[in-house]
Write an enzyme that holds these catalytic residues in place. Structure first.
Site, PDB file in Angstrom:
ATOM      1  N   GLU A  65       0.534  -1.019   0.051  1.00  0.00           N
ATOM      2  CA  GLU A  65      -0.326   0.226  -0.431  1.00  0.00           C
ATOM      3  C   GLU A  65       0.857   1.558   0.226  1.00  0.00           C
ATOM      4  OE1 GLU A  65      -2.723   1.028   3.515  1.00  0.00           O
ATOM      5  OE2 GLU A  65      -3.433   2.322   2.487  1.00  0.00           O
ATOM      6  N   HIS A  85       2.003   0.119   8.614  1.00  0.00           N
ATOM      7  CA  HIS A  85       1.158  -0.553   9.114  1.00  0.00           C
ATOM      8  C   HIS A  85       1.756  -1.927   8.480  1.00  0.00           C
ATOM      9  CE1 HIS A  85      -2.011   1.177   7.208  1.00  0.00           C
ATOM     10  NE2 HIS A  85      -2.109  -0.571   6.846  1.00  0.00           N
ATOM     11  N   GLU A 128      -2.586  -3.813  11.271  1.00  0.00           N
ATOM     12  CA  GLU A 128      -4.255  -3.452  10.874  1.00  0.00           C
ATOM     13  C   GLU A 128      -4.760  -4.510  10.504  1.00  0.00           C
ATOM     14  OE1 GLU A 128      -5.390  -0.358   7.240  1.00  0.00           O
ATOM     15  OE2 GLU A 128      -5.119  -2.180   7.071  1.00  0.00           O
TER      16      GLU A 128
END
Lengths: 153, 141
Positions: A65, A85, A128
């Site tokens: 991401e 994360h 997460e």
């Protein structure tokens, strides 16, 4: 079941990072989110060899991401590491968060929405947790638990 | 090219493992990294365990123990397996990137992305025969 989803990287210049991961390394953009609430753009990129293993769904896995804060001040507050994360999908986010609390961990962002939670690891990393669809019905004790402390993106 | 693992340095491997155990992570491989004489364990989520134990060896997270004096803890790098590590590295050089670690051994290489994240590459299958220009290329930043 716990399923690896992605590692988040905070970027300064989304176009420059996309050029690196997609044009130079050959990764593929699989999803883009403009998050009005968290004021960020999140672009998920996956390696070509992983395209067959996962369908295009709400959370493609495994992926990277690339995360761009819209506000410079917010970006500066998260500059301590290039990484944010590690994300995992769980079958029951309430059970996972209960197990973490029973082990003495603080849920930094409780799953008030029945879908997402953040917890800091013993190494100061952020994990997460994403509820496998469909999201859980919002429920106590999570609904009345506030955010606690700082988590690293 | 496919995702292999994200590597995390920890000063206390047992404590870190205990945390991940709570989250239903399974140990799929344990080894000692010879170069730094460090314990390393590879964990897969229960959903990914079969794939993690297979030849694909992915997706996992790698926990590597090193003392606090040896460097910062936290995420160290993201690793991918590539079909031709020399071609991957040549592509990076052609775009003006410096290799943090050239593939001198024909198996491993590292580059720093524009945002500062470190990306590692492993050669798929047998390692390549070590050769120039990689053999005499020094580490970059």
């Amino acid at each position: 079941m716990l399923e690896y989803l992605h590692t988040m990287i905070k970027v300064d210049d989304l176009d420059r990072s996309l050029d690196f991961y997609c044009n130079t390394l050959g990764m593929i953009e699989v999803k883009r989110l403009e998050d009005l609430e968290e004021r960020c753009t999140a672009v998920f990129v996956a390696a070509p060899g992983d395209m067959a293993s996962a369908p295009f769904d709400a959370r493609f896995a495994p992926a990277i991401e690339l995360y761009k804060y819209w506000d410079e001040a917010e970006r500066d507050a998260h500059r301590s590491s290039a990484y944010g994360h590690l994300s995992f999908r769980v079958d029951d986010i309430y059970a996972a968060c209960t197990a973490l609390r029973d082990a003495g961990r603080t849920i930094n962002r409780p799953p008030r929405d029945g879908f997402k939670a953040y917890v800091e690891t013993v190494d100061g990393l952020t994990v997460e947790l994403i509820q496998r669809r469909p999201a859980k019905t919002p429920a106590e004790p999570w609904l009345s638990l506030p955010d606690t402390g700082h988590w690293n993106g | 090219m496919h995702y292999l693992h994200t590597t995390i340095f920890t000063a206390d491997l047992d404590k870190t493992r205990a945390f991940w155990d709570v989250l239903d992570m399974r140990t799929v491989r344990e080894l000692v990294v010879p170069k730094i004489n460090a314990r390393a364990v590879f964990l897969s989520g229960s959903h990914d365990e079969e794939s993690g134990r297979s030849e694909r060896f992915a997706p996992t997270i790698a926990l590597v123990e090193r003392s606090a004096e040896a460097g910062p803890v936290g995420i160290s790098h993201i690793c991918f397996r590539v079909d031709d590590i020399y071609a991957t590295c040549q592509g990076l050089l052609d775009k003006g990137h410096t290799l943090k670690m050239p593939p001198r051994d024909g198996f491993r290489a590292m580059v720093r992305g524009p945002e500062g994240a470190v990306v590692e590459f492993h050669q798929a299958g047998e390692r390549k025969v070590p050769q120039e220009p990689w053999l005499s290329m020094a580490d970059g930043v």
